[in-house]
Design a protein around this motif. Structure first.
Motif, mmCIF file in Angstrom:
data_model
loop_
_atom_site.group_PDB
_atom_site.id
_atom_site.type_symbol
_atom_site.label_atom_id
_atom_site.label_comp_id
_atom_site.label_asym_id
_atom_site.label_seq_id
_atom_site.Cartn_x
_atom_site.Cartn_y
_atom_site.Cartn_z
ATOM 1 N N GLN A 59 6.767 2.236 10.984
ATOM 2 C CA GLN A 59 8.023 1.874 10.323
ATOM 3 C C GLN A 59 7.889 1.857 8.803
ATOM 4 O O GLN A 59 8.881 1.623 8.097
ATOM 5 N N ASP A 60 6.677 2.097 8.291
ATOM 6 C CA ASP A 60 6.397 2.032 6.859
ATOM 7 C C ASP A 60 6.020 3.430 6.356
ATOM 8 O O ASP A 60 5.209 4.108 6.993
ATOM 9 N N ALA A 204 1.517 -8.841 0.714
ATOM 10 C CA ALA A 204 1.936 -7.557 1.260
ATOM 11 C C ALA A 204 1.145 -7.264 2.529
ATOM 12 O O ALA A 204 0.061 -7.832 2.748
ATOM 13 N N TYR A 205 1.668 -6.387 3.356
ATOM 14 C CA TYR A 205 1.018 -6.064 4.634
ATOM 15 C C TYR A 205 -0.145 -5.108 4.355
ATOM 16 O O TYR A 205 0.044 -3.905 4.152
ATOM 17 N N VAL A 209 -1.853 -0.411 3.416
ATOM 18 C CA VAL A 209 -2.303 -0.009 2.079
ATOM 19 C C VAL A 209 -3.256 1.176 2.206
ATOM 20 O O VAL A 209 -4.207 1.135 2.991
ATOM 21 N N GLU A 210 -3.014 2.207 1.439
ATOM 22 C CA GLU A 210 -3.897 3.372 1.428
ATOM 23 C C GLU A 210 -5.016 3.102 0.416
ATOM 24 O O GLU A 210 -4.968 3.530 -0.740
ATOM 25 N N TRP A 211 -6.035 2.382 0.869
ATOM 26 C CA TRP A 211 -7.083 1.880 -0.020
ATOM 27 C C TRP A 211 -7.777 2.982 -0.807
ATOM 28 O O TRP A 211 -8.233 2.756 -1.934
ATOM 29 N N LEU A 226 -0.234 -6.670 -4.616
ATOM 30 C CA LEU A 226 -0.230 -7.026 -3.198
ATOM 31 C C LEU A 226 0.136 -8.493 -2.954
ATOM 32 O O LEU A 226 0.005 -8.992 -1.841
ATOM 33 N N ARG A 227 0.617 -9.149 -3.984
ATOM 34 C CA ARG A 227 1.076 -10.547 -3.901
ATOM 35 C C ARG A 227 -0.035 -11.479 -3.409
ATOM 36 O O ARG A 227 0.200 -12.380 -2.600
#
Length: 247
Positions: A59-60, A204-205, A209-211, A226-227
């Motif tokens: 969904q992201d 953030a989820y 994240v594309e590290w 990323l809060r």
């Protein structure tokens, strides 16, 4: 989650083995450093959670890209030359320093994970489970939690706040129960874990994240984006020191 996601999660319930998870947890109470037992707990419970995670990633936009391309985070983190060439203070350079300081390697969890059979779930789910495994030490750096008892339990609590993984939740619950034996130090552990759970929910989820594309960025900027706010300052709590004091 949509109907297809619910159906996939229900199908994966047949791979849930609660008694195997509890047996592995008992081993951890005896030896908290038994990485194989910790992985056994997670793999005995988390097939439905991994299915749910994949559905959320779909969904992201970034999550869909990760699932489609399946970049190897492990290969990236093993590239010491590339990491060493990154700017001082970047996520990747700090991660490399963390590994050297702790005497760990990016593939350190792979051997332990290979000792525990992966549930017969699909290749997409296996990829995400492996990616979560390979990002463990990177998560220590991003969150600022150390590798002591308090830091490991805080990272588990943070991850549970993100994913509601039953396996991770059971590991965190076991660590909280164990901390009850340690007086004031145990209170430090529990306080940090409670704050970490809340921090995980607000951040953030991170599975999306594309590290690989974030390693060159300043670590402080990564945390803000990323809060994650400022990492907590706490007194490290080591199991061996606690047990020696109790002997």
């Amino acid at each position: 989650m949509n109907v297809a996601g619910i159906a996939t999660g229900m199908q994966n319930l047949r791979y849930v083995k609660p008694f195997e998870a509890l047996r592995a947890l008992r081993v951890l109470f005896t030896n908290p450093d038994d990485t194989v037992a910790a992985i056994r707990v997670v793999r005995a419970l988390d097939a439905p959670a991994i299915a749910s995670m994949c559905e959320r990633l779909r969904q992201d936009p970034i999550g869909r890209h990760i699932l489609a391309e399946r970049p190897s985070l492990l290969d990236t983190l093993r590239d010491r030359e590339m990491l060493a060439a990154l700017p001082t203070g970047s996520l990747g350079r700090t991660y490399l320093a963390f590994c050297d300081k702790e005497g760990i390697t990016p593939g350190g969890l792979v051997e332990a994970a290979d000792a525990v059979p992966m549930p017969m779930i699909d290749e997409e789910q296996i990829y995400i489970a492996d990616r979560m495994r390979d990002s463990h030490d990177l998560m220590h750096v991003v969150t600022g939690y150390q590798t002591d008892l308090a830091g490991e339990l805080a990272l588990l609590s943070f991850a549970f706040g993100q994913t509601y993984s039953p396996g991770v939740g059971l590991l965190a619950a076991g660590g909280l129960l164990e901390s009850m034996r340690f007086g004031d130090d145990g209170r430090i552990v529990r306080r940090l874990a409670r704050a970490a759970f809340t921090r995980g929910r607000r951040a953030a989820y991170l599975p999306a994240v594309e590290w690989e594309k974030w390693l060159s960025r300043p670590l402080d900027d990564v945390r803000r984006a990323l809060r994650l706010a400022t990492p907590p300052v706490y007194k490290p709590v080591h199991v061996n020191d606690l047990r020696a004091a109790m002997a």
